[in-house]
Design a protein around this motif. Structure first.
Motif, PDB file in Angstrom:
ATOM      1  N   GLU A   6       0.826  -1.205   0.000  1.00 33.70           N
ATOM      2  CA  GLU A   6       0.000   0.000   0.000  1.00 33.70           C
ATOM      3  C   GLU A   6       0.860   1.254   0.000  1.00 33.70           C
ATOM      4  OE1 GLU A   6      -0.426  -2.614   1.851  1.00 33.70           O
ATOM      5  OE2 GLU A   6      -2.526  -3.253   1.792  1.00 33.70           O
ATOM      6  N   LEU A  10       0.938   4.100  -2.958  1.00 29.16           N
ATOM      7  CA  LEU A  10       0.671   5.506  -2.671  1.00 29.16           C
ATOM      8  C   LEU A  10       1.803   6.391  -3.191  1.00 29.16           C
ATOM      9  CD1 LEU A  10      -0.857   5.331   0.921  1.00 29.16           C
ATOM     10  CD2 LEU A  10      -1.892   6.488  -1.051  1.00 29.16           C
ATOM     11  N   SER A  19      -4.998   8.358   0.067  1.00 24.69           N
ATOM     12  CA  SER A  19      -5.365   7.109   0.726  1.00 24.69           C
ATOM     13  C   SER A  19      -5.297   5.974  -0.279  1.00 24.69           C
ATOM     14  CB  SER A  19      -6.777   7.192   1.316  1.00 24.69           C
ATOM     15  OG  SER A  19      -7.742   7.219   0.275  1.00 24.69           O
ATOM     16  N   ILE A  20      -5.218   4.753   0.233  1.00 22.86           N
ATOM     17  CA  ILE A  20      -5.173   3.605  -0.663  1.00 22.86           C
ATOM     18  C   ILE A  20      -6.490   3.481  -1.426  1.00 22.86           C
ATOM     19  CG2 ILE A  20      -5.989   1.921   1.038  1.00 22.86           C
ATOM     20  CD1 ILE A  20      -3.272   1.418  -1.702  1.00 22.86           C
ATOM     21  N   TYR A 393      -1.247  -4.571  -7.173  1.00 20.59           N
ATOM     22  CA  TYR A 393      -2.447  -3.746  -7.390  1.00 20.59           C
ATOM     23  C   TYR A 393      -3.618  -4.613  -7.829  1.00 20.59           C
ATOM     24  CZ  TYR A 393      -5.223   0.218  -9.186  1.00 20.59           C
ATOM     25  OH  TYR A 393      -6.202   1.152  -9.408  1.00 20.59           O
TER      26      TYR A 393
END
Length: 488
Positions: A6, A10, A19-20, A393
Protein backbone atom coordinates in the motif's frame (compact mmCIF):
# COMPACT_ATOMS: atom_id res chain seq x y z
CA UNK A 1 12.30 -2.79 6.92
CA UNK A 2 10.44 -3.70 3.76
CA UNK A 3 7.72 -1.22 2.80
CA UNK A 4 4.13 -2.37 2.48
CA UNK A 5 2.51 -2.70 -0.91
CA UNK A 6 0.00 0.00 0.00
CA UNK A 7 2.83 2.39 0.83
CA UNK A 8 4.59 1.64 -2.45
CA UNK A 9 1.40 2.22 -4.43
CA UNK A 10 0.67 5.51 -2.67
CA UNK A 11 4.17 6.72 -3.46
CA UNK A 12 3.88 5.58 -7.09
CA UNK A 13 0.51 7.32 -7.59
CA UNK A 14 1.72 10.61 -6.14
CA UNK A 15 -0.41 13.55 -5.01
CA UNK A 16 -3.32 14.15 -4.58
CA UNK A 17 -3.93 10.44 -3.87
CA UNK A 18 -3.87 10.51 -0.07
CA UNK A 19 -5.36 7.11 0.73
CA UNK A 20 -5.17 3.61 -0.66
CA UNK A 21 -8.87 3.95 -1.55
CA UNK A 22 -7.93 6.81 -3.88
CA UNK A 23 -5.26 4.68 -5.52
CA UNK A 24 -7.61 1.73 -5.99
CA UNK A 25 -10.12 3.86 -7.90
CA UNK A 26 -10.26 4.12 -11.69
CA UNK A 27 -8.63 7.55 -11.53
CA UNK A 28 -5.96 6.06 -9.29
CA UNK A 29 -5.10 3.45 -11.91
CA UNK A 30 -4.72 6.20 -14.51
CA UNK A 31 -2.47 8.18 -12.18
CA UNK A 32 -0.25 5.15 -11.68
CA UNK A 33 0.00 4.74 -15.45
CA UNK A 34 0.89 8.40 -15.99
CA UNK A 35 3.78 8.11 -13.53
CA UNK A 36 4.95 4.68 -14.73
CA UNK A 37 8.58 4.93 -15.94
CA UNK A 38 7.98 1.99 -18.31
CA UNK A 39 4.77 3.36 -19.84
CA UNK A 40 6.32 4.09 -23.24
CA UNK A 41 7.21 0.43 -23.79
CA UNK A 42 3.56 -0.52 -24.24
CA UNK A 43 3.73 1.29 -27.58
CA UNK A 44 6.58 -1.03 -28.59
CA UNK A 45 4.14 -3.98 -28.73
CA UNK A 46 1.21 -4.83 -30.98
CA UNK A 47 -1.82 -4.87 -28.67
CA UNK A 48 -4.71 -6.97 -30.08
CA UNK A 49 -8.07 -5.28 -30.52
CA UNK A 50 -10.99 -6.74 -28.64
CA UNK A 51 -13.05 -7.01 -31.83
CA UNK A 52 -10.40 -9.25 -33.36
CA UNK A 53 -10.01 -11.69 -30.47
CA UNK A 54 -13.62 -11.98 -29.30
CA UNK A 55 -15.69 -15.03 -30.32
CA UNK A 56 -18.15 -14.35 -33.11
CA UNK A 57 -21.14 -14.03 -30.79
CA UNK A 58 -23.43 -11.33 -29.47
CA UNK A 59 -21.33 -8.89 -27.44
CA UNK A 60 -24.18 -7.06 -25.79
CA UNK A 61 -25.34 -6.75 -22.26
CA UNK A 62 -24.08 -9.52 -20.15
CA UNK A 63 -20.81 -7.92 -19.08
CA UNK A 64 -22.75 -5.02 -17.58
CA UNK A 65 -24.14 -6.76 -14.55
CA UNK A 66 -27.63 -7.93 -13.71
CA UNK A 67 -29.19 -4.49 -13.94
CA UNK A 68 -27.43 -3.52 -17.17
CA UNK A 69 -25.44 -0.70 -15.55
CA UNK A 70 -21.84 -0.19 -16.64
CA UNK A 71 -19.16 -0.66 -13.97
CA UNK A 72 -17.36 2.28 -12.41
CA UNK A 73 -16.82 5.21 -14.78
CA UNK A 74 -17.58 3.05 -17.79
CA UNK A 75 -14.18 1.43 -17.52
CA UNK A 76 -15.34 -1.58 -19.54
CA UNK A 77 -16.49 0.52 -22.45
CA UNK A 78 -13.08 0.85 -24.07
CA UNK A 79 -12.72 -2.91 -24.01
CA UNK A 80 -16.21 -4.13 -24.90
CA UNK A 81 -16.54 -1.30 -27.42
CA UNK A 82 -13.80 -2.66 -29.65
CA UNK A 83 -10.74 -0.89 -28.25
CA UNK A 84 -7.48 -2.51 -27.22
CA UNK A 85 -7.97 -5.85 -25.52
CA UNK A 86 -6.97 -6.41 -21.93
CA UNK A 87 -4.25 -8.94 -22.68
CA UNK A 88 -3.20 -10.78 -19.51
CA UNK A 89 -1.88 -13.90 -21.20
CA UNK A 90 1.86 -13.29 -21.47
CA UNK A 91 2.38 -16.40 -19.35
CA UNK A 92 1.08 -18.39 -22.32
CA UNK A 93 2.17 -16.29 -25.32
CA UNK A 94 3.78 -12.89 -25.11
CA UNK A 95 2.75 -10.08 -27.43
CA UNK A 96 4.66 -9.27 -30.59
CA UNK A 97 7.32 -6.58 -30.31
CA UNK A 98 6.84 -4.14 -33.18
CA UNK A 99 10.61 -4.26 -33.60
CA UNK A 100 10.38 -7.98 -34.47
CA UNK A 101 9.19 -7.21 -37.98
CA UNK A 102 12.11 -4.84 -38.50
CA UNK A 103 14.60 -7.45 -37.31
CA UNK A 104 13.17 -10.19 -39.52
CA UNK A 105 13.11 -7.92 -42.56
CA UNK A 106 16.65 -6.81 -41.79
CA UNK A 107 17.81 -10.40 -41.99
CA UNK A 108 15.87 -11.09 -45.19
CA UNK A 109 17.40 -7.99 -46.78
CA UNK A 110 20.87 -9.03 -45.68
CA UNK A 111 20.33 -12.52 -47.11
CA UNK A 112 19.00 -11.19 -50.42
CA UNK A 113 21.85 -8.72 -50.89
CA UNK A 114 24.81 -10.69 -49.59
CA UNK A 115 23.87 -14.35 -49.67
CA UNK A 116 26.34 -16.47 -47.75
CA UNK A 117 28.69 -13.53 -47.28
CA UNK A 118 26.23 -11.90 -44.90
CA UNK A 119 26.23 -14.99 -42.71
CA UNK A 120 29.91 -14.66 -41.86
CA UNK A 121 30.73 -10.97 -41.75
CA UNK A 122 31.44 -9.62 -38.29
CA UNK A 123 29.80 -6.66 -36.66
CA UNK A 124 26.23 -5.43 -36.66
CA UNK A 125 23.98 -6.56 -38.18
CA UNK A 126 26.04 -9.53 -39.37
CA UNK A 127 27.61 -10.70 -36.13
CA UNK A 128 27.04 -14.43 -35.49
CA UNK A 129 23.48 -15.06 -34.45
CA UNK A 130 24.38 -16.58 -31.08
CA UNK A 131 26.42 -13.47 -30.27
CA UNK A 132 23.54 -11.18 -31.21
CA UNK A 133 21.23 -12.85 -28.70
CA UNK A 134 23.78 -12.59 -25.91
CA UNK A 135 24.68 -9.02 -26.87
CA UNK A 136 20.99 -8.09 -26.61
CA UNK A 137 20.90 -9.19 -22.98
CA UNK A 138 20.29 -12.90 -23.40
CA UNK A 139 22.72 -13.78 -20.60
CA UNK A 140 21.98 -10.85 -18.27
CA UNK A 141 18.32 -11.82 -18.11
CA UNK A 142 19.16 -15.04 -16.27
CA UNK A 143 22.10 -13.72 -14.26
CA UNK A 144 24.72 -15.69 -16.15
CA UNK A 145 28.06 -15.20 -17.83
CA UNK A 146 27.96 -15.00 -21.64
CA UNK A 147 29.84 -18.30 -21.92
CA UNK A 148 27.09 -20.00 -19.90
CA UNK A 149 24.13 -19.21 -22.18
CA UNK A 150 23.10 -20.19 -25.69
CA UNK A 151 19.86 -19.87 -27.64
CA UNK A 152 19.09 -23.05 -29.56
CA UNK A 153 16.39 -25.60 -30.37
CA UNK A 154 13.17 -25.63 -28.32
CA UNK A 155 12.59 -26.14 -24.61
CA UNK A 156 11.85 -29.87 -24.62
CA UNK A 157 14.70 -30.62 -27.03
CA UNK A 158 17.08 -28.75 -24.73
CA UNK A 159 15.78 -30.66 -21.71
CA UNK A 160 16.57 -33.93 -23.44
CA UNK A 161 20.06 -32.69 -24.39
CA UNK A 162 20.74 -31.58 -20.84
CA UNK A 163 19.53 -34.89 -19.42
CA UNK A 164 21.92 -36.72 -21.74
CA UNK A 165 24.72 -34.63 -20.26
CA UNK A 166 23.75 -34.46 -16.60
CA UNK A 167 21.56 -37.46 -15.89
CA UNK A 168 23.99 -40.35 -15.54
CA UNK A 169 22.14 -43.15 -13.73
CA UNK A 170 23.97 -45.93 -11.91
CA UNK A 171 22.63 -49.05 -10.24
CA UNK A 172 22.39 -47.16 -6.93
CA UNK A 173 21.83 -43.56 -8.04
CA UNK A 174 19.31 -43.49 -10.87
CA UNK A 175 16.25 -41.50 -9.87
CA UNK A 176 15.00 -38.10 -11.03
CA UNK A 177 13.24 -35.86 -8.52
CA UNK A 178 10.54 -33.61 -9.98
CA UNK A 179 7.31 -32.04 -8.75
CA UNK A 180 4.22 -34.24 -8.73
CA UNK A 181 2.10 -31.67 -10.56
CA UNK A 182 4.68 -30.83 -13.22
CA UNK A 183 3.65 -29.26 -16.48
CA UNK A 184 2.62 -32.19 -18.71
CA UNK A 185 5.28 -31.61 -21.37
CA UNK A 186 8.00 -31.87 -18.70
CA UNK A 187 6.44 -35.04 -17.36
CA UNK A 188 6.30 -36.51 -20.87
CA UNK A 189 9.90 -35.54 -21.58
CA UNK A 190 11.29 -37.03 -18.38
CA UNK A 191 9.19 -40.19 -18.57
CA UNK A 192 10.17 -40.90 -22.16
CA UNK A 193 13.81 -40.06 -21.51
CA UNK A 194 14.03 -42.44 -18.57
CA UNK A 195 12.36 -45.19 -20.58
CA UNK A 196 14.81 -44.71 -23.46
CA UNK A 197 17.66 -45.11 -20.99
CA UNK A 198 16.32 -48.58 -20.15
CA UNK A 199 14.71 -47.71 -16.82
CA UNK A 200 11.18 -48.09 -15.51
CA UNK A 201 9.65 -44.61 -15.04
CA UNK A 202 7.44 -45.90 -12.23
CA UNK A 203 10.60 -46.71 -10.30
CA UNK A 204 12.99 -44.03 -11.55
CA UNK A 205 10.83 -40.97 -10.89
CA UNK A 206 10.47 -39.53 -7.39
CA UNK A 207 7.90 -36.81 -6.82
CA UNK A 208 8.01 -33.75 -4.61
CA UNK A 209 4.51 -33.02 -3.31
CA UNK A 210 3.09 -29.88 -1.69
CA UNK A 211 2.19 -30.24 1.96
CA UNK A 212 -1.44 -30.71 2.90
CA UNK A 213 -3.18 -27.40 3.45
CA UNK A 214 -0.49 -25.40 1.65
CA UNK A 215 -2.70 -24.36 -1.32
CA UNK A 216 -0.43 -26.32 -3.60
CA UNK A 217 2.67 -24.39 -2.54
CA UNK A 218 6.08 -25.97 -1.98
CA UNK A 219 7.69 -25.02 1.33
CA UNK A 220 11.45 -24.81 1.69
CA UNK A 221 11.50 -27.23 4.61
CA UNK A 222 9.51 -29.83 2.67
CA UNK A 223 11.78 -29.53 -0.37
CA UNK A 224 14.89 -29.89 1.77
CA UNK A 225 13.41 -32.89 3.61
CA UNK A 226 12.57 -34.62 0.31
CA UNK A 227 16.09 -34.04 -1.01
CA UNK A 228 17.63 -35.45 2.17
CA UNK A 229 15.33 -38.48 2.05
CA UNK A 230 16.48 -39.38 -1.45
CA UNK A 231 20.09 -38.23 -1.19
CA UNK A 232 21.41 -41.74 -1.84
CA UNK A 233 19.40 -42.62 -4.94
CA UNK A 234 18.61 -39.38 -6.80
CA UNK A 235 20.89 -38.57 -9.72
CA UNK A 236 19.06 -35.45 -10.96
CA UNK A 237 16.74 -32.86 -9.44
CA UNK A 238 14.65 -31.21 -12.15
CA UNK A 239 12.20 -28.57 -10.89
CA UNK A 240 10.55 -25.41 -12.27
CA UNK A 241 11.64 -21.89 -11.43
CA UNK A 242 8.00 -20.77 -11.30
CA UNK A 243 5.20 -23.29 -11.00
CA UNK A 244 2.94 -22.99 -14.02
CA UNK A 245 -0.36 -23.56 -12.18
CA UNK A 246 0.03 -21.64 -8.92
CA UNK A 247 2.55 -19.03 -10.04
CA UNK A 248 4.78 -19.78 -7.04
CA UNK A 249 8.47 -18.93 -7.41
CA UNK A 250 10.36 -21.93 -6.07
CA UNK A 251 13.37 -21.26 -3.79
CA UNK A 252 15.97 -22.10 -6.43
CA UNK A 253 18.99 -21.02 -4.45
CA UNK A 254 17.89 -23.15 -1.48
CA UNK A 255 17.26 -26.14 -3.75
CA UNK A 256 20.80 -26.01 -5.13
CA UNK A 257 22.25 -25.57 -1.66
CA UNK A 258 20.23 -28.50 -0.29
CA UNK A 259 21.28 -30.72 -3.17
CA UNK A 260 24.97 -29.90 -2.68
CA UNK A 261 24.66 -30.59 1.05
CA UNK A 262 22.95 -33.93 0.40
CA UNK A 263 25.53 -35.26 -2.06
CA UNK A 264 28.09 -33.90 -4.52
CA UNK A 265 26.81 -36.48 -7.02
CA UNK A 266 23.33 -34.95 -7.34
CA UNK A 267 22.88 -32.75 -10.41
CA UNK A 268 20.39 -29.87 -10.43
CA UNK A 269 18.48 -28.45 -13.37
CA UNK A 270 15.63 -25.97 -13.68
CA UNK A 271 12.86 -25.49 -16.22
CA UNK A 272 12.56 -21.71 -16.33
CA UNK A 273 9.71 -21.47 -18.85
CA UNK A 274 7.61 -19.34 -16.48
CA UNK A 275 10.55 -17.61 -14.79
CA UNK A 276 12.69 -16.09 -17.54
CA UNK A 277 11.65 -12.52 -18.25
CA UNK A 278 9.30 -12.70 -15.26
CA UNK A 279 11.52 -12.72 -12.16
CA UNK A 280 15.18 -11.79 -11.58
CA UNK A 281 17.50 -14.80 -11.76
CA UNK A 282 21.11 -15.31 -10.66
CA UNK A 283 21.93 -18.68 -12.15
CA UNK A 284 25.69 -18.28 -12.06
CA UNK A 285 25.68 -17.36 -8.38
CA UNK A 286 23.11 -19.99 -7.40
CA UNK A 287 25.04 -22.70 -9.20
CA UNK A 288 22.62 -25.20 -10.80
CA UNK A 289 24.25 -27.45 -13.35
CA UNK A 290 21.86 -26.40 -16.11
CA UNK A 291 18.61 -24.63 -16.89
CA UNK A 292 16.34 -24.46 -19.92
CA UNK A 293 13.60 -22.06 -20.96
CA UNK A 294 11.31 -21.18 -23.83
CA UNK A 295 11.18 -17.72 -25.38
CA UNK A 296 7.53 -17.34 -26.39
CA UNK A 297 6.11 -16.34 -22.99
CA UNK A 298 7.74 -13.43 -21.19
CA UNK A 299 10.47 -13.09 -23.84
CA UNK A 300 7.83 -12.43 -26.51
CA UNK A 301 9.55 -14.47 -29.21
CA UNK A 302 6.40 -15.83 -30.83
CA UNK A 303 5.13 -19.40 -31.27
CA UNK A 304 7.96 -21.89 -31.80
CA UNK A 305 10.64 -19.34 -30.90
CA UNK A 306 14.18 -20.51 -30.27
CA UNK A 307 14.68 -21.56 -26.66
CA UNK A 308 17.50 -20.82 -24.22
CA UNK A 309 19.89 -22.99 -22.30
CA UNK A 310 22.28 -22.38 -19.38
CA UNK A 311 25.26 -24.59 -18.53
CA UNK A 312 27.25 -23.50 -15.50
CA UNK A 313 30.80 -22.27 -16.06
CA UNK A 314 32.28 -25.15 -14.05
CA UNK A 315 31.28 -27.44 -16.92
CA UNK A 316 32.62 -25.12 -19.62
CA UNK A 317 35.55 -27.34 -20.58
CA UNK A 318 34.26 -30.74 -19.55
CA UNK A 319 33.72 -33.17 -22.43
CA UNK A 320 32.38 -36.71 -22.59
CA UNK A 321 35.66 -38.19 -21.46
CA UNK A 322 35.66 -35.82 -18.51
CA UNK A 323 32.25 -36.66 -17.15
CA UNK A 324 29.78 -34.60 -19.24
CA UNK A 325 28.75 -36.66 -22.26
CA UNK A 326 26.66 -34.92 -24.86
CA UNK A 327 24.93 -35.26 -28.17
CA UNK A 328 26.82 -33.03 -30.52
CA UNK A 329 26.70 -31.41 -33.93
CA UNK A 330 28.92 -29.28 -36.12
CA UNK A 331 27.82 -25.97 -34.56
CA UNK A 332 29.31 -27.14 -31.26
CA UNK A 333 32.78 -26.71 -32.77
CA UNK A 334 34.99 -23.82 -31.81
CA UNK A 335 34.13 -20.97 -34.13
CA UNK A 336 37.72 -20.81 -35.37
CA UNK A 337 37.58 -24.39 -36.64
CA UNK A 338 33.86 -24.83 -37.33
CA UNK A 339 34.26 -24.65 -41.09
CA UNK A 340 37.58 -26.45 -41.41
CA UNK A 341 35.66 -29.73 -41.55
CA UNK A 342 38.10 -31.54 -39.28
CA UNK A 343 37.52 -35.28 -38.67
CA UNK A 344 37.89 -34.75 -34.91
CA UNK A 345 35.67 -32.17 -33.26
CA UNK A 346 37.09 -29.25 -31.35
CA UNK A 347 34.31 -28.43 -28.91
CA UNK A 348 33.59 -24.83 -28.09
CA UNK A 349 33.79 -23.91 -24.42
CA UNK A 350 30.64 -23.38 -22.43
CA UNK A 351 27.04 -23.66 -23.49
CA UNK A 352 27.87 -23.12 -27.17
CA UNK A 353 29.57 -26.51 -27.09
CA UNK A 354 26.13 -28.11 -26.63
CA UNK A 355 24.74 -26.75 -29.89
CA UNK A 356 23.79 -29.07 -32.70
CA UNK A 357 23.19 -26.83 -35.70
CA UNK A 358 23.06 -23.27 -36.89
CA UNK A 359 20.19 -21.61 -34.95
CA UNK A 360 17.16 -20.80 -37.16
CA UNK A 361 17.76 -17.12 -37.73
CA UNK A 362 14.22 -16.08 -38.63
CA UNK A 363 12.90 -17.71 -35.45
CA UNK A 364 15.49 -16.00 -33.28
CA UNK A 365 15.04 -12.47 -34.63
CA UNK A 366 11.85 -11.71 -32.62
CA UNK A 367 13.58 -13.00 -29.48
CA UNK A 368 16.46 -10.61 -30.10
CA UNK A 369 13.99 -7.76 -30.64
CA UNK A 370 12.36 -8.47 -27.29
CA UNK A 371 15.66 -8.89 -25.45
CA UNK A 372 16.69 -5.49 -26.77
CA UNK A 373 13.50 -3.93 -25.37
CA UNK A 374 14.06 -5.51 -21.96
CA UNK A 375 17.63 -4.24 -21.97
CA UNK A 376 16.55 -0.74 -23.04
CA UNK A 377 13.88 -0.65 -20.31
CA UNK A 378 16.53 -1.17 -17.64
CA UNK A 379 16.69 -4.95 -17.46
CA UNK A 380 14.96 -7.31 -15.09
CA UNK A 381 15.35 -5.09 -12.05
CA UNK A 382 13.30 -2.33 -13.69
CA UNK A 383 10.67 -4.80 -14.85
CA UNK A 384 10.54 -6.36 -11.42
CA UNK A 385 9.92 -3.02 -9.68
CA UNK A 386 6.85 -2.41 -11.81
CA UNK A 387 5.74 -6.05 -11.64
CA UNK A 388 5.60 -5.97 -7.83
CA UNK A 389 3.34 -2.92 -7.99
CA UNK A 390 1.18 -4.05 -10.90
CA UNK A 391 0.49 -7.59 -9.70
CA UNK A 392 0.05 -6.33 -6.15
CA UNK A 393 -2.45 -3.75 -7.39
CA UNK A 394 -4.42 -6.40 -9.23
CA UNK A 395 -4.46 -8.68 -6.19
CA UNK A 396 -5.69 -5.86 -3.94
CA UNK A 397 -8.50 -5.09 -6.37
CA UNK A 398 -9.54 -8.73 -6.55
CA UNK A 399 -9.48 -9.22 -2.79
CA UNK A 400 -11.48 -6.05 -2.20
CA UNK A 401 -14.13 -6.71 -4.81
CA UNK A 402 -14.29 -10.45 -5.46
CA UNK A 403 -13.07 -12.17 -2.30
CA UNK A 404 -16.36 -14.04 -1.97
CA UNK A 405 -16.24 -15.34 -5.55
CA UNK A 406 -12.66 -16.51 -6.04
CA UNK A 407 -9.53 -17.56 -4.20
CA UNK A 408 -6.02 -16.40 -5.11
CA UNK A 409 -3.85 -19.52 -5.27
CA UNK A 410 -0.62 -17.61 -5.86
CA UNK A 411 1.42 -16.71 -2.77
CA UNK A 412 0.82 -13.17 -1.55
CA UNK A 413 4.46 -12.71 -0.54
CA UNK A 414 6.04 -10.74 -3.40
CA UNK A 415 9.26 -12.76 -3.06
CA UNK A 416 7.36 -15.96 -3.79
CA UNK A 417 5.67 -14.96 -7.03
CA UNK A 418 6.23 -13.29 -10.35
CA UNK A 419 3.56 -11.40 -12.25
CA UNK A 420 1.03 -14.25 -12.54
CA UNK A 421 -2.01 -14.62 -10.30
CA UNK A 422 -3.90 -17.92 -10.36
CA UNK A 423 -7.55 -17.41 -9.48
CA UNK A 424 -9.69 -20.33 -8.36
CA UNK A 425 -13.38 -19.70 -8.92
CA UNK A 426 -15.68 -20.65 -6.06
CA UNK A 427 -19.15 -22.06 -6.43
CA UNK A 428 -20.51 -23.99 -9.39
CA UNK A 429 -19.56 -22.13 -12.56
CA UNK A 430 -18.51 -23.50 -15.93
CA UNK A 431 -14.93 -22.31 -16.44
CA UNK A 432 -15.31 -22.46 -20.22
CA UNK A 433 -18.33 -20.14 -20.08
CA UNK A 434 -16.48 -17.65 -17.90
CA UNK A 435 -13.56 -17.73 -20.32
CA UNK A 436 -15.81 -17.28 -23.36
CA UNK A 437 -17.58 -14.27 -21.83
CA UNK A 438 -14.27 -12.67 -20.87
CA UNK A 439 -13.07 -13.05 -24.46
CA UNK A 440 -16.38 -11.69 -25.73
CA UNK A 441 -15.65 -8.52 -23.82
CA UNK A 442 -12.04 -8.20 -24.86
CA UNK A 443 -10.25 -9.82 -21.93
CA UNK A 444 -7.61 -12.45 -22.74
CA UNK A 445 -6.37 -14.73 -19.98
CA UNK A 446 -5.55 -18.39 -19.57
CA UNK A 447 -7.62 -21.18 -18.00
CA UNK A 448 -6.75 -24.48 -16.38
CA UNK A 449 -9.55 -26.94 -15.76
CA UNK A 450 -11.50 -27.39 -13.67
CA UNK A 451 -11.69 -23.94 -12.05
CA UNK A 452 -8.55 -21.80 -12.41
CA UNK A 453 -8.04 -18.56 -14.33
CA UNK A 454 -4.41 -17.55 -14.79
CA UNK A 455 -3.83 -13.85 -15.33
CA UNK A 456 -0.42 -12.32 -15.91
CA UNK A 457 -0.04 -8.52 -16.03
CA UNK A 458 3.29 -8.16 -17.85
CA UNK A 459 5.18 -5.01 -16.84
CA UNK A 460 6.52 -4.22 -20.32
CA UNK A 461 3.10 -3.79 -21.90
CA UNK A 462 0.31 -4.08 -19.33
CA UNK A 463 -1.04 -1.11 -17.40
CA UNK A 464 -2.75 -0.44 -14.10
CA UNK A 465 -5.83 0.47 -16.12
CA UNK A 466 -5.68 -3.05 -17.60
CA UNK A 467 -5.84 -4.46 -14.08
CA UNK A 468 -8.82 -2.27 -13.25
CA UNK A 469 -10.68 -3.15 -16.45
CA UNK A 470 -10.07 -6.85 -15.88
CA UNK A 471 -11.64 -6.65 -12.43
CA UNK A 472 -14.60 -4.69 -13.81
CA UNK A 473 -15.28 -7.21 -16.56
CA UNK A 474 -14.68 -10.29 -14.41
CA UNK A 475 -16.97 -8.99 -11.68
CA UNK A 476 -19.74 -8.23 -14.16
CA UNK A 477 -19.37 -11.63 -15.86
CA UNK A 478 -19.54 -13.51 -12.55
CA UNK A 479 -22.57 -11.51 -11.45
CA UNK A 480 -24.31 -12.23 -14.74
CA UNK A 481 -23.56 -15.95 -14.64
CA UNK A 482 -24.81 -16.25 -11.06
CA UNK A 483 -28.00 -14.28 -11.73
CA UNK A 484 -31.23 -16.34 -11.59
CA UNK A 485 -31.98 -15.56 -15.24
CA UNK A 486 -28.43 -16.17 -16.52
CA UNK A 487 -28.24 -17.71 -19.97
CA UNK A 488 -27.98 -21.47 -19.93
Amino acid sequence: MRRSLEGLLLEAAGTPHESIEDVMSWSGSLALDRRDPLRKYREAFAIPLSGAIAPDTDRGGDAHGADGAMPENGAVAAVAGGGEAVYLCGNSLGLQPRRARERVLQHLEQWSQLGVVGHFQGGEPWMPIEDRAIDAGGADIVGALPVEVVYMNTLTVNLHLMMIAFYQPTSQRYRILMEADAFPSDRYAVTSHVACRGLDPDDALVFLRPAAGSSGHYRIEDIEACIREHASDVALILLPGVHYLTGQVLPMEHIVRAARAASPDVRVGFDLAHAVGNVPLRLHDWGPDFACWCSYKYLNGGPGAVAGCFVHERHAHRTGADGVPRFSGWWANRRESRFRMLPVQELAAGAVGFQLSNPPVLSLMPVIASLELIRDAGGMQALRRKSVLLTGYLELLLRRRLADQLRVLTPSDRDERGCQLSLQLTGVLALAEVHTRLLRHGVVCDVREPDVLRVAPVPLYNTFADAHRFCDVLEAVLVALRAPDAKK
